[in-house]
Design a protein around this motif. Sequence first.
Motif, PDB file in Angstrom:
ATOM      1  N   ILE A   1      -9.826 -30.212  13.816  1.00 39.64           N
ATOM      2  CA  ILE A   1      -9.438 -28.917  13.256  1.00 39.64           C
ATOM      3  C   ILE A   1      -9.317 -28.958  11.725  1.00 39.64           C
ATOM      4  N   TYR A   2      -9.372 -30.136  11.148  1.00 43.48           N
ATOM      5  CA  TYR A   2      -9.334 -30.247   9.685  1.00 43.48           C
ATOM      6  C   TYR A   2      -9.910 -31.594   9.287  1.00 43.48           C
ATOM      7  N   ARG A   3     -10.575 -31.582   8.115  1.00 44.51           N
ATOM      8  CA  ARG A   3     -11.144 -32.807   7.581  1.00 44.51           C
ATOM      9  C   ARG A   3     -11.197 -32.684   6.056  1.00 44.51           C
ATOM     10  N   ASN A   4     -10.882 -33.763   5.362  1.00 39.61           N
ATOM     11  CA  ASN A   4     -11.064 -33.805   3.913  1.00 39.61           C
ATOM     12  C   ASN A   4     -11.464 -35.220   3.516  1.00 39.61           C
ATOM     13  N   SER A   5     -12.166 -35.329   2.390  1.00 41.36           N
ATOM     14  CA  SER A   5     -12.624 -36.628   1.909  1.00 41.36           C
ATOM     15  C   SER A   5     -11.872 -37.005   0.650  1.00 41.36           C
ATOM     16  N   PHE A   6     -11.911 -38.281   0.294  1.00 38.30           N
ATOM     17  CA  PHE A   6     -11.151 -38.755  -0.859  1.00 38.30           C
ATOM     18  C   PHE A   6     -11.685 -40.105  -1.309  1.00 38.30           C
ATOM     19  N   SER A   7     -11.201 -40.531  -2.468  1.00 42.94           N
ATOM     20  CA  SER A   7     -11.339 -41.900  -2.952  1.00 42.94           C
ATOM     21  C   SER A   7      -9.963 -42.369  -3.392  1.00 42.94           C
ATOM     22  N   THR A   8      -9.797 -43.685  -3.570  1.00 45.30           N
ATOM     23  CA  THR A   8      -8.485 -44.216  -3.922  1.00 45.30           C
ATOM     24  C   THR A   8      -8.603 -45.373  -4.904  1.00 45.30           C
ATOM     25  N   LEU A   9      -7.533 -45.580  -5.651  1.00 45.87           N
ATOM     26  CA  LEU A   9      -7.450 -46.743  -6.523  1.00 45.87           C
ATOM     27  C   LEU A   9      -7.373 -48.038  -5.713  1.00 45.87           C
ATOM     28  N   PHE A  10      -6.786 -47.983  -4.542  1.00 54.37           N
ATOM     29  CA  PHE A  10      -6.703 -49.169  -3.693  1.00 54.37           C
ATOM     30  C   PHE A  10      -8.093 -49.698  -3.373  1.00 54.37           C
ATOM     31  N   GLN A  11      -8.984 -48.811  -2.946  1.00 56.27           N
ATOM     32  CA  GLN A  11     -10.331 -49.244  -2.603  1.00 56.27           C
ATOM     33  C   GLN A  11     -11.058 -49.783  -3.819  1.00 56.27           C
ATOM     34  N   GLU A  12     -10.830 -49.168  -4.958  1.00 53.43           N
ATOM     35  CA  GLU A  12     -11.445 -49.660  -6.180  1.00 53.43           C
ATOM     36  C   GLU A  12     -10.931 -51.051  -6.530  1.00 53.43           C
ATOM     37  N   TRP A  13      -9.622 -51.240  -6.400  1.00 51.52           N
ATOM     38  CA  TRP A  13      -9.031 -52.542  -6.721  1.00 51.52           C
ATOM     39  C   TRP A  13      -9.640 -53.655  -5.889  1.00 51.52           C
ATOM     40  N   LEU A  14     -10.050 -53.346  -4.673  1.00 44.79           N
ATOM     41  CA  LEU A  14     -10.615 -54.367  -3.798  1.00 44.79           C
ATOM     42  C   LEU A  14     -11.885 -54.988  -4.365  1.00 44.79           C
ATOM     43  N   SER A  15     -12.515 -54.336  -5.346  1.00 43.12           N
ATOM     44  CA  SER A  15     -13.739 -54.868  -5.940  1.00 43.12           C
ATOM     45  C   SER A  15     -13.456 -55.892  -7.033  1.00 43.12           C
ATOM     46  N   TYR A  16     -12.203 -56.053  -7.408  1.00 39.59           N
ATOM     47  CA  TYR A  16     -11.860 -56.956  -8.499  1.00 39.59           C
ATOM     48  C   TYR A  16     -11.518 -58.347  -7.971  1.00 39.59           C
ATOM     49  N   ASP A  17     -11.682 -59.341  -8.830  1.00 43.45           N
ATOM     50  CA  ASP A  17     -11.427 -60.731  -8.441  1.00 43.45           C
ATOM     51  C   ASP A  17      -9.997 -60.932  -7.960  1.00 43.45           C
ATOM     52  N   GLU A  18      -9.061 -60.189  -8.534  1.00 40.80           N
ATOM     53  CA  GLU A  18      -7.663 -60.337  -8.155  1.00 40.80           C
ATOM     54  C   GLU A  18      -7.464 -60.139  -6.658  1.00 40.80           C
ATOM     55  N   ALA A  19      -8.241 -59.227  -6.065  1.00 41.24           N
ATOM     56  CA  ALA A  19      -8.099 -58.923  -4.640  1.00 41.24           C
ATOM     57  C   ALA A  19      -8.548 -60.069  -3.743  1.00 41.24           C
ATOM     58  N   GLN A  20      -9.204 -61.061  -4.301  1.00 37.93           N
ATOM     59  CA  GLN A  20      -9.602 -62.220  -3.509  1.00 37.93           C
ATOM     60  C   GLN A  20      -8.425 -63.134  -3.203  1.00 37.93           C
ATOM     61  N   THR A  21      -7.392 -63.097  -4.042  1.00 39.35           N
ATOM     62  CA  THR A  21      -6.289 -64.051  -3.899  1.00 39.35           C
ATOM     63  C   THR A  21      -4.911 -63.404  -3.810  1.00 39.35           C
TER      64      THR A  21
END
Length: 432
Positions: free
Chosen positions: A91-111
Motif C-alpha cells: 500500500i506504500y513504497r518509497n526509495s532512499f539512500s543513506t550515509l550508512f551504505q556510503e560508509w560501507l565503501s570506505y576502508d574503515e568499514a572493513q575493521t
Amino acid sequence: MRNRNFLCLLALAGMILACPRLKAQDFDRFFTDATLRVDYIFAGDANHQEIAVDELHQVPHWWGKRKRLAEVPVRGNGQLIIRDHATQQVIYRNSFSTLFQEWLSYDEAQTVRKAFQNVFLAPMPKDSADVTVELYDNRQEVMAALTHLVVPSDILIRRTGYDRVTPYVTIQEAKTPERCIHIAYVAEGYQEQEMDTYLHDAKEATEALFAHEPFKSLRNRFHITALLSPSVDSGTSIPRKGIWKNTALHSHFDTFYSERYLTTLHLKDLHDWLAGTPYEHIIVLVNTEQYGGGGILNSYNLSMTHHRLFKPVVVHEFGHSFAGLGDEYAYEAEQIPMYPSDVEPWEPNLTTLKDFKSKWEDLIKPGTPVPTPLSNDPETIKNRVGVFEGAGYTLKGVYRGCQDCRMRTNENPTFCPVCDRALRQVINFYTE
C-alpha cells in the motif's frame, strides 16, 4: 560536492518503477491524514549489516504523495515498503539512500562496526501493517532487511509535533496545496539573533533553485517553508581544525575524513525540529563560509551558505536529494569503484552502457558516436547530448549525457537535457 552513495541498482530512466499488484488506490481506504515516522538504527560493517527499530512516532498531517503510493520515481539504494497486514497488499513504497551504505565503501568499514540513525516517513495506516525496510548492495541484492508490525493503536507510538511546534515562515505557497511538493529549510548554526540572516539565505536559495529549469517553469507546484531552528553556537564544526560547535543538528565537515563533505548524522534531531510543520523534502542551510555540502536521496540536502559558490552548490545537492541524480565528475587521483561495469546504475543521468536503451538514447541525434568525443566548441558543449566517459567519480567505464552540467561543475549554469528530463519526471510524479 559529492553524493558518494555506495550502491548501484538497475533502473529504467524515464519510467516509473511500480508494484505490479497496485496500479492505483484510494488513499483514504488505507491511511489517515497523519504521518508514521519510523526511527531505525542501521549498524554493522562491510561484512555484516543489521537493522533495528528505534522508535515509532505519529506526526500530524501527511505532506507526501497521495497517489501512486506503491510506486517510486527512482529505485534508490534502499526502499521502505508497507503492506496491509491482513491482505499483504503493498500500500506504500518509497526509495532512499543513506550515509550508512556510503560508509560501507570506505576502508574503515572493513575493521570497525558503526551505527547510524535513519528516519523514514510514511502515511499513517488505518489498520495493522507490515513495514519492511531493505538495503541493497551494488549487485542489486538485499544486504539487510527487516519487517516489523505496526499497530496504529499501539500506546507506545509517540505523538510528536502536536504541541511545541518549531516556528516557521512560509517562503512560497503552491498553486494547488493538495497536489504539491513540500520543501522545508532548516537553520543550522544560526543563533537566535541571526534568524534574519538565515531567512535571507533561504530566499537566496529559493531564487537560485527556481532560476533553473525545470523548476523555473514548474515553480507553482512547490510549497516552501523556512524552519526557525536556532543554535547555541554560530557556525558548524570543522574537526580538521579542532572546532566543535553546539548547533541544532550537530553538523560537521570532514564526514568520512573527506574535507568538504558536510553532513549531519543526527537525523532524529532533524525530524524532531520539523515535527508538526509541513515538510517532505529537506534543505539544511549551514551558517559557514567553508566550502562544502552533501545530498542524500529522500533524506536531506545540506549546504554552506556564506561561500561564493553557495547558490550552485545548494542546487546541485538538491539534484541528489530530490531526484537521485548522480555526480557526473570523476577523480584523477582517486577512483571510487561504486558502479560495476555489468550493472546499469539506477541514477537516471549515469550509465555503464549495460542497458543504455533505458536511459537517454532517445535524446541523442542520429550519427552521434557512442561513446562521444569531447568538443571545444561552446555551442556543441552546451547543446550536444551524447555518451561521455568519466562520471560517478570514475574516469573509465561510467558515462554521463553531456560534456557539462550542474551535476558536473559549479561553473555550468544549467542542468543538462538528461538531468532536466529526469527532474521533470520526478516533479510530475509527485504533482500530476
